[in-house]
Structure formats: structure tokens, C-alpha cells
Write a protein that holds these residues in place. Structure first.
Motif, short mmCIF file in Angstrom:
data_model
loop_
_atom_site.label_atom_id
_atom_site.label_comp_id
_atom_site.label_asym_id
_atom_site.label_seq_id
_atom_site.Cartn_x
_atom_site.Cartn_y
_atom_site.Cartn_z
N PHE A 1 6.41 0.98 -1.85
CA PHE A 1 5.27 0.30 -2.48
C PHE A 1 5.63 -1.04 -3.10
O PHE A 1 4.92 -2.03 -2.92
N ALA B 1 0.81 -1.22 0.00
CA ALA B 1 0.00 0.00 0.00
C ALA B 1 0.84 1.27 0.00
O ALA B 1 0.29 2.36 -0.06
N HIS C 1 -0.32 4.41 3.45
CA HIS C 1 -1.38 3.50 3.90
C HIS C 1 -0.81 2.26 4.59
O HIS C 1 -1.48 1.24 4.69
N SER C 2 0.42 2.36 5.10
CA SER C 2 1.10 1.16 5.61
C SER C 2 1.79 1.33 6.94
O SER C 2 2.36 0.38 7.47
#
Length: 682
Positions: A658, A484, A488-489
Motif C-alpha cells: 500500500f 490501493a 485492489h492493485s
């Protein structure tokens, strides 16, 4: 005799000043009785006389700081007088009239300003940074903005209770540039909350004039963008303030909605006394001095034969004597005793854990199901619990944890929010203040940075400052391993484990998640509840079907051994389990922390004293992390039992990439076995 002489001199000066008042302000009766007009005058006069005394004490070194509201008293008094005594007010540091009009004992105010025990913060905070549930006053913090969102939460609780109450919150013209101001107005408008947003436009933010702060004629115009009713009011005219606010309050109690009020006034003294007013043109000071709310109102009362000069002078003398008497009470109070244990004990609100044992019937469910089940059962148990978050209502949240909740509990308790983390976290605090519970879902734990301020400066500090709970849980979907990327991680628990007043929970299994979340919701303290996204749907476990609780601050010993102690939490627990399953010759105590704050140091120390070696595995990056803190604690407390240096294994000190290849390299999973074997061989 000297006192009488001074009184006569002051009386003559007072009469001459009244005669010289220029009729720059217009008063009408507004159909108010003489009783009401006189009452407003008394409420207006008291804070002015207190302030005049405080300025003397400041110069004498008996108080350390003062933020003057001289010239602005009509706003505080008029708004407070218009609200019912059981309606909440959220004032700022120039709103002494709010506190006096609500009848707070002066001796307690004086003790507060001297940092004594009879004050509201036990010497832990200054000036007006406190609240009083008895008087329905919720004080400010220096960051200003969050209290606007707190007012939203208080008003939301009023709506849910259907008690037809209004909430009034104050801010200055400078704070209208803060993001919290706009977030709070938007939320209030979308939810039709009965809030009076009161802007005291007093000309300057410290030394910055209004023309350098915003580029609109009236701050009231800012309400237009939020579909909000707004008004400009002469903030120096007590009759206009009281009459217009009183009419609005009567209407809002029957027709709930937010209203933005801009009170035109002026700050006659410095931002605080040390600042001075040299940056203010003298003609501006002269213009506003002529509009003084008390001098002009006195002239009106005299001209209308509502009061006589003798009555006014005697009233002032009586109030000045009351101030002196109450000061003596505070002076006689002993200095604050230092009790270190009490300081630590007051960081958190008292909470007695009540065990509700698991039932025997279980089902094999995922982590995501266990969290959903726990939330649903908590909603059934606590009728005052409100869930808030982006897309959590009909959509069920991005992870579908609240799917179906609206059908069972309705949209009043399962609330979609605008994208404004700060205002929603502040609103959760307001719900707590007004007797409710709140669970806020961060769509992703990364986004909590947009609501960081109210968490670390409001929720965390409130109980220590003035003994008010923060009954709020913030759910934090977190963690890498799902490709993510940087936003988002993150697993950002270390942002909060170092902040006194917060509790941090991080379960690794469905069984633990369900029971710990139930306890977190029961706990009146603010809890950050971390949920690893990669485990949501990949991890199954037999979980009891009924409601149950597990204690916070108690780690779980998953495997037992004498060779080494492994401490982990979250996804790292499963990485450690995989290694131990693949290498059965390694006899290790594997400790799943489950709760990071409070931390179960007893279990860690007991294991280390047995094995002599410790390795800490975490997903978070290394520097400044929880692993570093645990390593330091063990070195301090268990040094003589160690047979090797404590080892920490963590992710790289980079943002989370990512690409799967880069992300795999970032995470410490593969590096753990090498470090473990090296420590065993030491």
C-alpha cells in the motif's frame, strides 16, 4: 431359441416380482389420461433398460465409467415431460432420463460414452458432460455449481425476450453446500427469474451421508432465506413429480419467479460403479428398493387396468431390441481419428474479424471515456447485449464508465448485481447459450478470483468440449500505482493467458481500447479485457467519435530502431516511452502487444531477428508471467539471431504493498533503464 427361453424366464420373474411389490407408494390419477400415464411409463422404462445394459458393458470394458441413476428416474422423466421441448434443461450425471425423454438418438449417446466421433464431444469429454442446442439440453461440468448460475442466465434471456419459458436445472444434495448454489438462488430471487432449481436428495454425496452435509430437516428450507417458494416432492413417484412440476411450469410461464424443489429419492448404486455401496446400511437399501419408481408404477398401471402384463413385457422386449440395434450402430462406427490441427482449431469458436474503419472526426478523450464510448456504441449496435456488474446501473460503476447508461438502455440491459462474481459470470454464459451477449464488469480485477472457476472451467472449455460459444466479455479494471494495496492493485493477466479457450486483451491507449473492446464484444469467444486504473484519467488521446474495430492478436510498433527490441503492454508501455523520450540515443523497436492471447509472435520474432536483443517489460510480478513465456518462445524460435540473453523486467514477487514508497519499489519502472542499458552494452 435361447433368446426366447430367456425371455420366458424373465417374464415369469417379472410377474412374480410384481406380485410381491409392497404398496409402499400411493398413486392417484391426478386427472391424467391413460395415454399420458402410459407415455410416462415408456419414458421411465427406457433409461432403466439402458442403464442395465450399460452396467453389463462396463463390466465388459466397453465403456469406462458410469454414474447410475437407477431409482431416480422419475425425477428426470417427470421434470422433462413437464417442460416444453424448446425450454432449457440443465441435467447432471444421473439424469439419463432427461436425454432419452428429449429424444436424443441412442446411437449418439452410446457413441458419446465410448468416446467416438458421433458423440457430442468428439471424445473430448465423457458421460453427460455435453450439451445439445437441438434438444435444449446443457450438460454439467464436474464442478457442479456453475450450472445453477448458467440456468439463471438462460432464464434472464427468456425474460428479456418475453417468451414465457421456464428453465430447469438439476443438482444433488451435496452441491447445495457450494457457494454457487447460494449465489445462484439469490440472483434468481432478486431478479425474479423463472427457474426450477431441482435438488435430487439421494442420501449420499459419494460416501458422505446427508446428516454430515447439512443440518436442516429439508433442503427445501434453504429457499426461505432467499424469499423463494419451495416444495418437497416424492422423487420416486412419477405421477406426483410430473403433475406438480407441470402445474408449476404453467404458473411460472405467466408469473415468472424461481422455485426450489427438493426431490426425496435414494441412490441405489455407488457414486460411480467403482465406489460400490458398502458404506450404506442394508436396511436402508431394502427400504428404498421397495420404493423403486418403476416397479411400483408398473404395479399401479396393472392394478388400474391401464396396462397388462403382456403389454409391459412386450414393451420391454421392444425397447431392449432398440437398445441392441442402436448399440450396433455405435459399435460399427470407426474409432476417433487423431487430427492434431483440428484439436487446436476447436479451442475457439470461429470468428471472422470485420473491420469497421475509424471515422475522421476525433476528440481528445481519456482512456476511461474511450471505454465508456465503446460500450455505449456496442449497446446501440447489439440489441441483445446485456451489461452486468456491481453498482453499474444508476451509480454508473465505481469508475463511472456506465454513467448515464440506464437512462438510455434501461435497467433490464444495464443490471446491478449482488456481490457474487461466480454466479454472475455463470449467468453471462447462460445469456450466451440463449442467444445473447454479455459484458461483466469486475469492480476490480482482483475480485475475479471469486469467479475464477466458471471462467477457467466453463467459459474457456465449452467450445472445445461441445462446440458451444461463450459470447462473454469480462472487463478487468486493474493495476498498481494508485496506492490501493494488495486487493485492489493486481494485474493478473497471467492467470488467464495460460488457459486455452480464453482471449486476453490489454490496451495501453484510448484509441486502442475503444476499437479492441468493440471487437471483443463482437467475438463469440470469452475475452478478459484489462483496463489499467492508473491510466483511466491520466491519459488522453485523439479518438474517432464513431464506432470502429481493431483486430485482436495484432501488436502495435510504436517506435522503430535497430539496436534493441522492447516488448511491453499496459502501463509498462508508457514507462518504456518515457525512457526512450529521455534517452533519444537509444534506437529501439517498442512493441505494444495490445492483445496477450492471441499473442502476435510474428511481430516479436521479426523485430528480434532485426535487432538481435530483446527486453520485456511488464507490471505483473516475474515468476510464471507472460514475460517468461515470451522469453521462452524467442529462445526457441530466434536463438540464432540473438546477440545477448533475453532480459525480463517485472515487479517483485511479492503482494502489492500500500505505501507509496513500498509500491514504487515493487514496480519495475526504475529498474527498467538499468536493465536496458546493461543489455545494450552486452
Amino acid at each position: 431359441m435361447l433368446r426366447m427361453f430367456l425371455f420366458c424366464v424373465n417374464f415369469v420373474t417379472f410377474i412374480e416380482r410384481l406380485k410381491s411389490v409392497t404398496k409402499v407408494m400411493k398413486y392417484t390419477d391426478y386427472s391424467l389420461s391413460d395415454h399420458t400415464k402410459i407415455k410416462l411409463y415408456k419414458q421411465l422404462l427406457l433409461p432403466r433398460l439402458i442403464e442395465e445394459k450399460m452396467l453389463i458393458l462396463l463390466r465388459q470394458g466397453k465403456i469406462t465409467k458410469w454414474f447410475s441413476g437407477i431409482g431416480q428416474e422419475a425425477i428426470s422423466v417427470g421434470v422433462t415431460a413437464a417442460l416444453h421441448p424448446d425450454e432449457y434443461l440443465l441435467p447432471m450425471h444421473r439424469n439419463l432420463g432427461v436425454f432419452t425423454t428429449r429424444g436424443i438418438p441412442l446411437s449418439r449417446l452410446f457413441s458419446q460414452w465410448q468416446g467416438k466421433a458421433n458423440g457430442f464431444t468428439k471424445g473430448r469429454d465423457r458421460s453427460f458432460h455435453f450439451g445439445s442446442q437441438e434438444h435444449k439440453i446443457i450438460g454439467m461440468i464436474s464442478h457442479l455449481g456453475p450450472q445453477l448460475g448458467v440456468a439463471d442466465g438462460i432464464a434472464l434471456a427468456n425474460l428479456l425476450k418475453k417468451n414465457k419459458q421456464v428453465t430447469a436445472v438439476f443438482t444433488g444434495e451435496g452441491a447445495t453446500s457450494e457457494g454457487d448454489f447460494h449465489e445462484a438462488l439469490n440472483v434468481a430471487s432478486v431478479w425474479n427469474l423463472p427457474v426450477l432449481f431441482c435438488i435430487e436428495n439421494n442420501g449420499y454425496g459419494l460416501s458422505t451421508p446427508t446428516n454430515e452435509q447439512f443440518n436442516c430437516k429439508d433442503l427445501a428450507d434453504k429457499g426461505i432465506g432467499y424469499g423463494m417458494e419451495s416444495h418437497c416432492i416424492d422423487g420416486n413417484n412419477i405421477l406426483e413429480v410430473y403433475t406438480r412440476v407441470n402445474a408449476l411450469c404453467s404458473d411460472l410461464r405467466e408469473n415468472p419467479r424461481p422455485v426450489l424443489l427438493e426431490f426425496k429419492t435414494f441412490r441405489m448404486r455407488g457414486h460411480e460403479e467403482a465406489s460400490g455401496t458398502k458404506y450404506v446400511p442394508q436396511e436402508l437399501l431394502d427400504t428404498w428398493e421397495a420404493k423403486d419408481p418403476i416397479t411400483n408404477y408398473e404395479a399401479f398401471l396393472l392394478a388400474s387396468n391401464t396396462l397388462t402384463a403382456d403389454a409391459i413385457a412386450l414393451l420391454k422386449a421392444k425397447m431392449q431390441q432398440e437398445i441392441e440395434d442402436e448399440l450396433q450402430i455405435s459399435y460399427q462406427e470407426e474409432d476417433l481419428p487423431l487430427v492434431p490441427e483440428k484439436e487446436l482449431a476447436d479451442v475457439y469458436a470461429p470468428f471472422t474479424y470485420k473491420e469497421e474503419a475509424p471515422n475522421l472526426t476525433t476528440e481528445n478523450i481519456r482512456l476511461v471515456d474511450a471505454i465508456s464510448q465503446s460500450l455505449k456504441q456496442a449497446m446501440e449496435k447489439h440489441g441483445n447485449l446485456v451489461l452486468m456488474g456491481q453498482d453499474i446501473a444508476d451509480y454508473g460503476g465505481v469508475f463511472k464508465i456506465t454513467e448515464g447508461f440506464v437512462a438510455q438502455f434501461g435497467k433490464e440491459r444495464v443490471r446491478n448485481t449482488p456481490i457474487c462474481e461466480s454466479a454472475i459470470i455463470s449467468a453471462a454464459m447462460g445469456l450466451s447459450i440463449n442467444g445473447m451477449k454479455a459484458v461483466v464488469e469486475m469492480q476490480f480485477a482482483d475480485f475475479v478470483s471469486s469467479g475464477f472457476n466458471p471462467i477457467v472451467n466453463y467459459l474457456s472449455k465449452t467450445h472445445y468440449r461441445w462446440a458451444e460459444k461463450a459470447d462473454v466479455v469480462i472487463r478487468m479494471p486493474c493495476g498498481a500505482g494508485v496506492g490501493a494495496g494488495p486487493f485492489h492493485s493486481q494485474t493478473n493477466e497471467a492467470w488467464f493467458t495460460k488457459t486455452p479457450g480464453l482471449k486476453v486483451v490489454y490496451p495501453a491507449f484510448p484509441f486502442d481500447a475503444k476499437g479492441l473492446l468493440a471487437t471483443a464484444i463482437n467475438d463469440p469467444n470469452p475475452v478478459l479485457f484489462f483496463e489499467h486504473k492508473a491510466l483511466y484519467r491520466s491519459l488522453y488521446q485523439e479518438v474517432p467519435t464513431a464506432y470502429y474495430t481493431l483486430p485482436l492478436g495484432k501488436a502495435a510498433l510504436l517506435t522503430k530502431g535497430t539496436a534493441i527490441t522492447i516488448v511491453a503492454y499496459g502501463a509498462a508501455v508508457h514507462w518504456a516511452l518515457e525512457v526512450l523520450e529521455e534517452r533519444p540515443e537509444i534506437h529501439a523497436d517498442l512493441i505494444d502487444l495490445r492483445t496477450l492471447q492471441p499473442l502476435d509472435t510474428e511481430t516479436i520474432y521479426h523485430s528480434v531477428k532485426k535487432t538481435g536483443k530483446l527486453i520485456i517489460l511488464q507490471e505483473d510480478s516475474l515468476f510464471g508471467s507472460l514475460a517468461s513465456e515470451i522469453a521462452a518462445l524467442v529462445m526457441e524460435e530466434c536463438f540464432e539471431f540473438l546477440d545477448a540473453p533475453v532480459q525480463r523486467v517485472a515487479s517483485l514477487d511479492t503482494p502489492i504493498p500500500f505505501s507509496k514508497i513500498l509500491e514504487h519499489n515493487y514496480l519495475p519502472k526504475d529498474r527498467f533503464l538499468k536493465a536496458l542499458l546493461a543489455l545494450l552494452a552486452y
